[in-house]
Design a protein around this motif. Structure first.
Motif, mmCIF file in Angstrom:
data_model
loop_
_atom_site.group_PDB
_atom_site.id
_atom_site.type_symbol
_atom_site.label_atom_id
_atom_site.label_comp_id
_atom_site.label_asym_id
_atom_site.label_seq_id
_atom_site.Cartn_x
_atom_site.Cartn_y
_atom_site.Cartn_z
ATOM 1 N N THR A 143 -13.987 -4.326 0.721
ATOM 2 C CA THR A 143 -12.518 -3.203 0.801
ATOM 3 C C THR A 143 -11.450 -3.262 1.253
ATOM 4 N N ASN A 144 -11.267 -3.938 2.626
ATOM 5 C CA ASN A 144 -10.254 -4.347 3.388
ATOM 6 C C ASN A 144 -10.455 -6.119 3.008
ATOM 7 N N ARG A 174 -10.392 -10.224 -1.159
ATOM 8 C CA ARG A 174 -11.619 -8.957 -1.302
ATOM 9 C C ARG A 174 -12.768 -9.225 -1.988
ATOM 10 N N ASP A 228 -7.148 5.058 -2.720
ATOM 11 C CA ASP A 228 -7.147 4.253 -3.151
ATOM 12 C C ASP A 228 -6.770 3.008 -4.082
ATOM 13 N N THR A 255 -11.610 -8.924 9.159
ATOM 14 C CA THR A 255 -10.599 -8.235 8.158
ATOM 15 C C THR A 255 -10.323 -7.246 9.445
ATOM 16 N N TYR A 256 -9.096 -6.861 8.835
ATOM 17 C CA TYR A 256 -8.541 -5.696 9.157
ATOM 18 C C TYR A 256 -9.515 -4.759 9.126
ATOM 19 N N TRP A 257 -9.929 -3.108 9.557
ATOM 20 C CA TRP A 257 -10.169 -1.766 9.446
ATOM 21 C C TRP A 257 -9.275 -0.915 9.896
ATOM 22 N N ASN A 291 0.961 -1.203 0.329
ATOM 23 C CA ASN A 291 0.010 -0.242 0.345
ATOM 24 C C ASN A 291 1.168 1.367 -0.115
#
Length: 247
Positions: A145-146, A214, A53, A245-247, A48
Motif C-alpha cells: 500500500t505504501n 509498491r 486511494d 517503508t513510510y507508514w 497524492n
C-alpha cells in the motif's frame, strides 16, 4: 524540488492544478509530491491529491502554476517491518497456477502476494521451484500500500544441486516497478549474486528502491530444461526479510 525528490524527500505543491478525477479544469489545491515518473520525457511529478486511494498516486503533468514548500519527514514516519517465512501461511506445496493471498505479518505489515510454483517448504522457507516438467517458471509478487524504500532479505539455494546449467539459459532475479511506471527494473541478478548453497547459512542482501516502489517481484525461469526434469529443482529459498517503508 527535483533535488529533494531525487533524495526521497517529499514536497508540497500549492497552486492551480488539474482537477484529478473531475471536469473542472484547473482548481486551486495543494498536493504532496513524492516521486518522479521517469518514463515521460523530462519526468512528471508523482503526487497524492489526498482524496482517497484512487488519487494517492497521480502523475502530475506539465501546464500547472504553483509554488513549492520543501520539508523533510522525521524518522518517526519511517518504519521497518520484519517478515518471517511463517507469516505467509503458505502450504507445503508448489502451486501449479498463479495464486493470490493477502499476508499480514506479526510485525503489523499487510501486503498482497501472487505466486506460481512457490510454497512454504518443509516448514523452513518460502521457496520458488521452476525446474520441473510442464513448468519452467516460478515467482512471487509483492504488492504494498505504501511505497517501500528498501529491503534486507536472506536468500539461498535450497541445495547444492539446483541445476542452473548454462545450456538451459536460466534467469533468476529480483525486480521492481517504479511508481506510476509499468516497466520492471532489475534490482539483483540472483544467478551472479553468490547465493549460498547451504540453506542453513543464508546470506543477507540489501536492496534499495530509489523513489520507492509498491511492486516487487522475485522471479526465476528456465528457457530450456536439459536432462531429467522429474524432480523439483531450480529452488531458491526466501528467508526472513526486513521491509522499510513510510507508514
Amino acid at each position: 524540488m527535483d533535488n529533494e525528490l531525487a533524495n526521497d524527500r517529499p514536497a508540497i505543491i500549492f497552486g492551480s492544478l488539474p482537477d484529478e478525477g473531475g471536469d473542472r479544469g484547473l482548481i486551486m489545491h495543494a498536493v504532496v509530491a513524492y516521486g518522479v515518473q521517469h518514463e515521460w520525457w523530462g519526468g512528471y511529478y508523482i503526487v497524492n491529491y489526498g482524496w482517497g486511494d484512487n488519487t494517492a498516486e497521480v502523475s502530475l503533468g506539465f501546464g500547472f502554476v504553483g509554488s513549492v514548500c520543501l520539508f523533510q519527514l522525521s524518522d518517526d514516519y519511517k518504519k521497518t517491518y520484519s517478515v518471517v517465512p511463517t507469516d505467509y501461511d503458505y502450504p507445503d506445496t508448489y502451486c501449479s497456477t498463479p495464486t493470490d493471498k493477502t499476508v499480514t505479518t506479526a510485525s503489523g505489515l499487510t501486503f498482497d502476494t501472487t505466486r506460481l510454483r512457490t510454497g512454504f517448504i518443509q516448514g523452513e522457507y518460502v521457496t520458488m521451484c521452476p525446474r520441473k516438467e510442464g513448468y519452467g517458471t516460478a515467482y512471487i509478487d509483492y504488492y504494498f500500500t505504501n511505497p517501500v524504500t528498501s529491503i534486507d532479505v536472506d536468500l539461498s539455494y535450497w541445495s547444492d544441486d539446483e541445476r542452473y546449467y548454462t545450456a538451459d539459459n536460466p534467469e533468476a532475479r529480483i525486480e521492481y516497478y517504479r511508481l506510476c511506471e509499468n516497466t520492471p527494473i532489475e534490482a539483483l541478478n540472483l544467478l551472479t549474486a553468490g547465493l549460498p548453497t547451504d540453506r542453513t547459512n543464508q546470506k543477507t542482501y540489501h536492496i534499495d528502491f530509489p523513489g520507492g516502489t509498491r511492486h516487487i517481484r522475485f522471479y526465476t525461469h528456465f528457457n530450456n530444461m536439459i536432462g531429467y526434469t522429474d524432480r523439483n529443482k531450480g529452488r531458491i529459498s526466501i528467508g526472513p526479510m526486513n521491509i522499510s517503508t513510510y507508514w
